[in-house]
Design a protein around this motif. Sequence first.
Motif, PDB file in Angstrom:
ATOM      1  N   GLU A 156       0.835  -1.207   0.000  1.00  0.00           N
ATOM      2  CA  GLU A 156       0.000   0.000   0.000  1.00  0.00           C
ATOM      3  C   GLU A 156       0.868   1.254   0.000  1.00  0.00           C
ATOM      4  N   LYS A 157       1.940   1.243   0.775  1.00  0.00           N
ATOM      5  CA  LYS A 157       2.860   2.384   0.819  1.00  0.00           C
ATOM      6  C   LYS A 157       3.473   2.637  -0.562  1.00  0.00           C
ATOM      7  N   LEU A 158       3.882   1.568  -1.253  1.00  0.00           N
ATOM      8  CA  LEU A 158       4.425   1.722  -2.602  1.00  0.00           C
ATOM      9  C   LEU A 158       3.400   2.329  -3.554  1.00  0.00           C
ATOM     10  N   ALA A 159       2.152   1.899  -3.431  1.00  0.00           N
ATOM     11  CA  ALA A 159       1.096   2.438  -4.285  1.00  0.00           C
ATOM     12  C   ALA A 159       0.914   3.933  -4.048  1.00  0.00           C
ATOM     13  N   LYS A 160       0.895   4.340  -2.790  1.00  0.00           N
ATOM     14  CA  LYS A 160       0.743   5.763  -2.468  1.00  0.00           C
ATOM     15  C   LYS A 160       1.923   6.576  -2.985  1.00  0.00           C
ATOM     16  N   GLU A 161       3.135   6.026  -2.851  1.00  0.00           N
ATOM     17  CA  GLU A 161       4.313   6.716  -3.375  1.00  0.00           C
ATOM     18  C   GLU A 161       4.229   6.845  -4.893  1.00  0.00           C
ATOM     19  N   GLY A 162       3.757   5.802  -5.553  1.00  0.00           N
ATOM     20  CA  GLY A 162       3.591   5.862  -7.001  1.00  0.00           C
ATOM     21  C   GLY A 162       2.597   6.928  -7.425  1.00  0.00           C
ATOM     22  N   ILE A 163       1.520   7.043  -6.687  1.00  0.00           N
ATOM     23  CA  ILE A 163       0.514   8.060  -6.980  1.00  0.00           C
ATOM     24  C   ILE A 163       1.092   9.449  -6.731  1.00  0.00           C
ATOM     25  N   ASP A 164       1.793   9.614  -5.615  1.00  0.00           N
ATOM     26  CA  ASP A 164       2.329  10.928  -5.262  1.00  0.00           C
ATOM     27  C   ASP A 164       3.518  11.368  -6.104  1.00  0.00           C
ATOM     28  N   PHE A 165       4.422  10.446  -6.394  1.00  0.00           N
ATOM     29  CA  PHE A 165       5.701  10.837  -6.985  1.00  0.00           C
ATOM     30  C   PHE A 165       6.053  10.121  -8.283  1.00  0.00           C
ATOM     31  N   GLY A 166       5.248   9.164  -8.695  1.00  0.00           N
ATOM     32  CA  GLY A 166       5.659   8.307  -9.799  1.00  0.00           C
ATOM     33  C   GLY A 166       5.155   8.645 -11.180  1.00  0.00           C
ATOM     34  N   GLY A 167       4.546   9.784 -11.378  1.00  0.00           N
ATOM     35  CA  GLY A 167       4.099  10.132 -12.712  1.00  0.00           C
ATOM     36  C   GLY A 167       2.811   9.490 -13.147  1.00  0.00           C
ATOM     37  N   VAL A 168       1.962   9.108 -12.182  1.00  0.00           N
ATOM     38  CA  VAL A 168       0.657   8.526 -12.489  1.00  0.00           C
ATOM     39  C   VAL A 168      -0.351   9.663 -12.579  1.00  0.00           C
ATOM     40  N   VAL A 169      -1.089   9.719 -13.697  1.00  0.00           N
ATOM     41  CA  VAL A 169      -2.112  10.771 -13.867  1.00  0.00           C
ATOM     42  C   VAL A 169      -3.407  10.176 -14.365  1.00  0.00           C
TER      43      VAL A 169
END
Length: 68
Positions: A55-68
């Motif tokens: 879950e933490k990885l998913a949140k990091e991906g949403i916040d910082f990973g270029g997911v739009v």
Amino acid sequence: MITYKQYHIQRVEHGHSRWTARITRADGQNIRTILPASEHQYLDTKPTASAEEAEKLAKEGIDFGGVV
């Protein structure tokens, strides 16, 4: 499943101590990524040892990973 910003995050167990988190958009649209430029119905994190870590990885991906 939890809602984080405009995304749903679902924890998924793949065997013993192998967890991923599946990210989907809350509005049902495809997720667009910046690099590489593409669209997907969902994105999965890499496998982790715990549901919380996935879950933490998913949140990091949403916040910082270029997911739009």
